[in-house]
Design a protein around this motif. Structure first.
Motif, mmCIF file in Angstrom:
data_model
loop_
_atom_site.group_PDB
_atom_site.id
_atom_site.type_symbol
_atom_site.label_atom_id
_atom_site.label_comp_id
_atom_site.label_asym_id
_atom_site.label_seq_id
_atom_site.Cartn_x
_atom_site.Cartn_y
_atom_site.Cartn_z
ATOM 1 N N PHE A 195 0.753 -1.449 0.062
ATOM 2 C CA PHE A 195 -0.124 0.075 0.070
ATOM 3 C C PHE A 195 0.983 1.276 0.060
ATOM 4 O O PHE A 195 1.788 1.313 0.729
ATOM 5 N N LEU A 196 0.327 2.353 -0.672
ATOM 6 C CA LEU A 196 0.798 3.698 -0.489
ATOM 7 C C LEU A 196 -0.388 4.211 0.106
ATOM 8 O O LEU A 196 -1.485 4.326 -0.479
ATOM 9 N N PHE A 197 -0.362 4.573 1.530
ATOM 10 C CA PHE A 197 -1.549 4.974 2.294
ATOM 11 C C PHE A 197 -1.268 6.521 2.391
ATOM 12 O O PHE A 197 -0.589 6.862 3.208
ATOM 13 N N ILE A 198 -1.998 7.430 1.788
ATOM 14 C CA ILE A 198 -1.964 8.566 1.818
ATOM 15 C C ILE A 198 -2.942 9.198 3.042
ATOM 16 O O ILE A 198 -4.146 8.777 3.038
ATOM 17 N N ALA A 199 -2.575 9.941 3.713
ATOM 18 C CA ALA A 199 -3.330 10.619 4.774
ATOM 19 C C ALA A 199 -2.675 11.657 5.418
ATOM 20 O O ALA A 199 -1.561 12.090 5.008
ATOM 21 N N HIS A 200 -3.472 12.718 5.983
ATOM 22 C CA HIS A 200 -3.171 13.728 6.607
ATOM 23 C C HIS A 200 -3.119 13.644 7.902
ATOM 24 O O HIS A 200 -2.407 14.526 8.763
ATOM 25 N N ASP A 201 -3.465 12.718 8.664
ATOM 26 C CA ASP A 201 -3.468 12.346 10.129
ATOM 27 C C ASP A 201 -2.605 11.098 10.190
ATOM 28 O O ASP A 201 -2.645 9.957 9.916
ATOM 29 N N LEU A 202 -1.706 11.670 11.158
ATOM 30 C CA LEU A 202 -0.410 10.781 11.703
ATOM 31 C C LEU A 202 -1.052 9.738 12.481
ATOM 32 O O LEU A 202 -0.323 8.653 12.378
ATOM 33 N N ALA A 203 -1.988 9.929 13.161
ATOM 34 C CA ALA A 203 -2.476 8.919 14.129
ATOM 35 C C ALA A 203 -3.036 7.442 13.389
ATOM 36 O O ALA A 203 -2.563 6.335 13.623
ATOM 37 N N ILE A 204 -3.541 7.770 12.073
ATOM 38 C CA ILE A 204 -3.871 6.780 11.262
ATOM 39 C C ILE A 204 -2.890 5.825 10.789
ATOM 40 O O ILE A 204 -2.754 4.790 10.811
ATOM 41 N N VAL A 205 -1.994 6.746 10.227
ATOM 42 C CA VAL A 205 -0.829 6.125 9.464
ATOM 43 C C VAL A 205 -0.030 5.362 10.550
ATOM 44 O O VAL A 205 0.497 4.197 10.002
ATOM 45 N N ARG A 206 0.150 5.689 11.560
ATOM 46 C CA ARG A 206 0.896 4.949 12.574
ATOM 47 C C ARG A 206 0.072 3.306 12.691
ATOM 48 O O ARG A 206 1.275 2.540 12.963
ATOM 49 N N HIS A 207 -0.927 3.381 12.641
ATOM 50 C CA HIS A 207 -1.635 1.990 12.701
ATOM 51 C C HIS A 207 -1.480 1.253 11.722
ATOM 52 O O HIS A 207 -1.507 -0.079 11.481
ATOM 53 N N PHE A 208 -0.913 1.819 10.459
ATOM 54 C CA PHE A 208 -1.363 1.039 9.209
ATOM 55 C C PHE A 208 0.088 0.766 8.474
ATOM 56 O O PHE A 208 0.091 -0.011 7.643
ATOM 57 N N SER A 209 0.949 1.630 8.678
ATOM 58 C CA SER A 209 2.085 1.555 7.945
ATOM 59 C C SER A 209 3.406 1.396 8.424
ATOM 60 O O SER A 209 3.576 1.917 9.601
ATOM 61 N N GLN A 210 4.205 0.555 7.758
ATOM 62 C CA GLN A 210 5.516 0.151 8.708
ATOM 63 C C GLN A 210 6.427 1.243 8.262
ATOM 64 O O GLN A 210 7.408 1.627 9.105
ATOM 65 N N ARG A 211 6.220 1.903 7.405
ATOM 66 C CA ARG A 211 7.150 2.978 6.872
ATOM 67 C C ARG A 211 6.411 4.260 6.632
ATOM 68 O O ARG A 211 5.222 4.174 6.032
ATOM 69 N N VAL A 212 6.925 5.475 6.927
ATOM 70 C CA VAL A 212 6.229 6.795 6.777
ATOM 71 C C VAL A 212 6.896 7.918 6.123
ATOM 72 O O VAL A 212 8.412 8.158 6.479
ATOM 73 N N ALA A 213 6.546 8.302 5.238
ATOM 74 C CA ALA A 213 7.254 9.706 4.491
ATOM 75 C C ALA A 213 6.222 10.986 4.881
ATOM 76 O O ALA A 213 5.080 10.887 4.624
ATOM 77 N N VAL A 214 6.930 11.974 5.310
ATOM 78 C CA VAL A 214 6.285 13.139 5.533
ATOM 79 C C VAL A 214 6.801 14.196 4.325
ATOM 80 O O VAL A 214 7.835 14.266 4.044
ATOM 81 N N MET A 215 5.588 14.794 3.788
ATOM 82 C CA MET A 215 5.784 15.716 2.778
ATOM 83 C C MET A 215 5.362 17.078 3.285
ATOM 84 O O MET A 215 4.616 17.459 4.095
ATOM 85 N N TYR A 216 6.142 17.864 2.414
ATOM 86 C CA TYR A 216 5.793 19.358 2.740
ATOM 87 C C TYR A 216 5.961 20.236 1.475
ATOM 88 O O TYR A 216 7.192 20.070 1.008
ATOM 89 N N LEU A 217 5.114 20.751 0.963
ATOM 90 C CA LEU A 217 5.159 21.601 -0.230
ATOM 91 C C LEU A 217 6.112 20.686 -1.414
ATOM 92 O O LEU A 217 6.983 21.355 -2.048
ATOM 93 N N GLY A 218 5.330 19.758 -1.803
ATOM 94 C CA GLY A 218 6.075 18.827 -2.894
ATOM 95 C C GLY A 218 7.204 18.103 -2.758
ATOM 96 O O GLY A 218 7.650 17.375 -3.577
ATOM 97 N N ARG A 219 7.560 18.101 -1.418
ATOM 98 C CA ARG A 219 8.962 17.407 -1.199
ATOM 99 C C ARG A 219 8.918 16.508 0.081
ATOM 100 O O ARG A 219 7.854 16.709 0.832
ATOM 101 N N ILE A 220 9.746 15.447 0.208
ATOM 102 C CA ILE A 220 9.569 14.351 1.216
ATOM 103 C C ILE A 220 10.891 15.349 2.301
ATOM 104 O O ILE A 220 11.845 15.595 2.035
ATOM 105 N N VAL A 221 10.337 15.584 3.486
ATOM 106 C CA VAL A 221 11.046 16.318 4.340
ATOM 107 C C VAL A 221 11.721 14.888 5.314
ATOM 108 O O VAL A 221 12.726 15.232 6.125
#
Ligand SMILES: Nc1ncnc2c1ncn2[C@@H]1O[C@H](COP(=O)(O)OP(=O)(O)OP(=O)(O)O)[C@@H](O)[C@H]1O
Ligand code: SF4
Ligand SMILES: [Mg+2]
Length: 361
Positions: free
Chosen positions: A212-238
């Motif tokens: 899955f590529l699981f897109i969300a704006h909510d960090l709490a949901i992603v925490r339960h579903f994704s083994q790895r997490v990428a944080v984006m800001y203004l078009g880039r991964i930070v």
């Protein structure tokens, strides 16, 4: 695909939407830099979370990967095959393996078609004829997603929001995908129902080995579903890291600010983080800040931040695979104290795994 290839590999992925202006001849007068040089990969069966504030380019990224949008630059490779600019014909075999689930279950289902027809359509389009016939396969899929197979002939309006999202999931499963891009799949749903749909997706990831590529704006949901997490800001991964590292040892100021706003996202045994209030809005992607794009809202910005874009690299004090794009990363914290994949104690009640066919969801 060799055994070392990731399922999906993205490098330098860029999408700039041209802005047209001028009269009488319309010319390109600028560009919305929606996605600007992303590098990441998704392994087979893995779930990568993609988070960030509204407008940071998450959906554009999803639409580029599913090739609903044409990239401006960069490379997308699926099972070792370059699909960046593949034609419709070249894409055909891959298309069925990469499916998308959308945020709005109402808008993505044709109200005039029965559920049976909706789920059969992708099989017909792709010339897939299951051994027992289409109807039997649809009934099986309905069961897989926790719906009553007898509701084959019902229309979308006869289902609740959560059930409609399940129909969307069944439709995506019809082609036996290897990768599902889920764009805010539960944001439109009631909180109690969000957990049930996330649990369903988790079950599919585990039992069917779907990545899955699981897109969300909510960090709490992603925490339960994704083994790895990428944080984006203004078009880039930070920042990108394993779940434990990202939540337990955030190194980018933006990640830390996002996490400080979600009390349940920090571990029980770490002291509550000081709330960091981000001032101002996300700047326009038409004219993003020079250097580090976060600098207009960052409390640590210096001249260097304005002149040099920080590369996404492993910084001192981070573990392997934990990359941060910041000239002055936050102090490292001990991640050893963060328990692995804890059950949900707050946020959406993901521990309530009740998969109740035909129930409220
Ligand atoms: N077709 C388009 N033409 C022009 N600009 C676009 C287009 N699609 C998206 N954008 C712009 O690109 C930027 C990124 O949009 P995108 O929808 O990818 O963000 P997002 O992270 O998914 O936001 P949200 O959380 O609100 O869904 C936004 O500024 C948006 O206005
Ligand atoms: S590079 Fe500078 S502006 Fe950007 S996040 Fe780091 S400290 Fe802040
Ligand atoms: Mg979006």
């Amino acid at each position: 695909m060799s055994s070392t290839d990731p399922l999906l590999d993205v490098s330098g992925l860029t999408k700039h939407f041209p802005i047209k202006g001028g009269f009488p001849i319309r010319r390109t007068v600028g560009a919305v830099q929606a996605v600007d040089g992303l590098d990441f990969s998704v392994a087979e069966g893995e779930s990568l979370g993609l988070v960030g504030e509204s407008g940071c380019g998450k959906s554009t990224t999803g639409r580029l990967i599913t090739r609903l949008l044409e990239p401006t630059a960069g490379r997308i490779s699926y099972r070792g095959q370059d699909i960046t600019h593949a034609s419709r014909k070249e894409l055909a075999p891959v298309r069925s393996e990469i499916q998308m689930i959308f945020q709005d279950p109402y808008a993505s289902l044709n109200p005039r078609q029965t559920v049976g027809k909706i789920i059969t359509a992708p099989m017909e389009i792709n010339g897939i004829n299951p051994a027992g016939g289409h109807e039997a396969r649809v009934r099986e899929l309905l069961e897989t997603v926790g719906l009553n197979p007898e509701h084959y002939n019902r229309f979308p309006h006869e289902f609740s929001g959560g059930q409609r999202q399940r129909i969307g999931v069944a439709r995506a499963l019809a082609l036996e995908p290897k990768l599902i891009v889920a764009d805010e799949p539960v944001s439109a749903l009631d909180v109690s129902i969000q957990a049930q749909v996330v649990n369903l997706l988790q079950k599919l990831q585990k039992e069917l080995g779907i990545a899955f590529l699981f897109i969300a704006h909510d960090l709490a949901i992603v925490r339960h579903f994704s083994q790895r997490v990428a944080v984006m800001y203004l078009g880039r991964i930070v920042e990108i890291a394993d779940r434990e590292d990202l939540y337990g040892n955030p190194r980018h100021p933006y990640t830390r600010a996002l996490l400080s706003a979600v009390p349940e996202a920090s571990a029980d045994d770490t002291p509550a983080r000081e709330r960091i209030r981000l001032v101002g809005d996300v700047p326009s992607p038409v004219n993003p800040p020079s250097g580090c794009r976060f600098r207009t809202r960052c409390w640590k910005a210096t001249d260097k931040c304005a002149s040099e874009a920080p590369p996404l690299v492993r910084v001192e004090g981070s573990r392997e695979g934990h990359l941060t794009a910041c000239h002055y990363p936050e102090d490292p914290q001990s991640v050893a104290a963060v328990p692995k994949a804890r059950g949900a104690s707050s946020g959406p009640r993901l521990d309530k795994a009740a998969e109740d066919p035909g129930a409220g969801a």
